[in-house]
Design an enzyme around this catalytic site. Structure first.
Site, PDB file in Angstrom:
ATOM      1  N   ASP A  57      -9.840  -4.193  -5.225  1.00  0.00           N
ATOM      2  CA  ASP A  57      -8.969  -3.287  -4.210  1.00  0.00           C
ATOM      3  C   ASP A  57      -9.939  -2.022  -4.339  1.00  0.00           C
ATOM      4  OD1 ASP A  57      -7.673  -1.454  -2.771  1.00  0.00           O
ATOM      5  OD2 ASP A  57      -5.855  -2.350  -3.318  1.00  0.00           O
ATOM      6  N   SER A 116       0.711  -1.298   0.033  1.00  0.00           N
ATOM      7  CA  SER A 116      -0.249  -0.029   0.021  1.00  0.00           C
ATOM      8  C   SER A 116       0.932   1.179   0.187  1.00  0.00           C
ATOM      9  CB  SER A 116      -1.042  -0.006   1.184  1.00  0.00           C
ATOM     10  OG  SER A 116      -1.987   0.932   0.842  1.00  0.00           O
ATOM     11  N   HIS A 152      -7.675  -5.040  -1.064  1.00  0.00           N
ATOM     12  CA  HIS A 152      -6.420  -4.459  -0.689  1.00  0.00           C
ATOM     13  C   HIS A 152      -5.566  -4.968   0.168  1.00  0.00           C
ATOM     14  CE1 HIS A 152      -4.044  -0.642  -0.284  1.00  0.00           C
ATOM     15  NE2 HIS A 152      -4.281  -0.947   0.972  1.00  0.00           N
TER      16      HIS A 152
END
Ligand code: 9J3
Ligand code: ZN
Length: 266
Positions: free
Chosen positions: A181, A135, A213
């Protein structure tokens, strides 16, 4: 066969060896407190015990926004047991943005190569370094490669960054997105990152079918085999692993991968 890389480590790979929960190298881990890690937080270093094959490449791994090291810790022994020295860390603040995470990835590599124990330093080739992040940590890998083009590989795991264009990247980069995601949607993160990296830079985009995600936050076979292969090919120049990346997985709505793109430069 073509000349072999002097950095090949371990036996010839197979599909099952890159998917296995552990590779051929026995590993050990050591914890480092935040008092002794300049420029990043507390950390865990995992490395092969054997020195009989020479030195290894080294990899730093950052977690994502608000997340702790524990969310990416599974990659430490998974990658180290394939023949890498791996540092997974906590960021200085859980709220650090991608650029700060990029700086911390580089600080962690510098710690490994300059300040870690002699046992660890003796196992590392300081010219063969890579970065991985989840991320905002994945966004940080692009920041790190922009700052330090001598890096040999970057891997972003469902990467997030407000900067969508990366024409500066010269480091072979694997972008792993997740089809479902909603935090870092592939259409506004992973795919533009991949597309904006120059076509003269080795790059690949792998999309995890039906994944969220947070797929990178637990053991994931697709992330493991692709990450191992990318590191082997670009950190170790180990051509034995190209077979897994080029042409690579054929996307299927019932399979592990929903999209795969790779420039497959020689
Ligand atoms: O590191 C991440 O999970 C980034 C996604 C995020 O929460 O961005 C919101 C600003
Ligand atoms: Zn799908």
């Amino acid at each position: 066969a073509a000349a072999e890389s002097p950095y090949e480590r371990g036996p010839d790979p197979t599909r099952s060896s890159i998917e296995a929960s552990r590779g051929p190298f026995a590993v050990t881990s050591t914890s480092v407190s935040s008092w002794s890690t300049p420029g990043f937080g507390s950390a865990t270093i995992t490395y092969p015990t054997s020195t009989s094959e020479g030195t290894y490449g080294a990899v730093a791994i950052s977690p994502g926004f608000t997340a702790s090291e524990s969310t990416i810790a599974w990659l430490g022994p998974r990658l180290a047991s394939q023949g890498f020295v791996v540092i997974t860390f906590n960021t200085q603040s859980r709220y650090d943005q991608p650029a700060a995470r990029g700086d911390q990835l580089l600080a962690a590599l510098d710690y490994l190569t300059r300040s870690s124990s002699a046992t660890i330093r003796s196992r590392i080739d300081p010219n063969r370094l890579a970065v991985i992040g989840h991320s905002m940590g994945g966004g940080g890998t692009l920041e790190a490669a922009k700052d330090r083009p001598s890096l040999q590989a970057t891997i972003g795991l469902t990467p997030w960054n407000s900067d969508k264009t990366w024409p500066e990247i010269r480091t072979p980069s694997l972008v792993i997105g997740a089809e479902n995601d909603s935090v870092a949607p592939v259409g506004s993160h992973s795919i533009p990152f991949y597309q904006s990296i120059p076509s003269s830079t080795s790059k690949a985009y792998l999309e995890l079918n039906d994944a969220s995600h947070f797929a990178p936050n637990s053991s994931n076979t697709t992330i493991a085999w692709s990450t191992i292969s990318w590191l082997k090919l670009y950190v170790d120049d180990d051509e034995r692993y190209r077979q897994f990346l080029c042409p690579g997985p054929q996307p299927s709505s019932f399979g592990e991968v929903s999209d795969y793109r790779n420039t497959c430069l020689s």
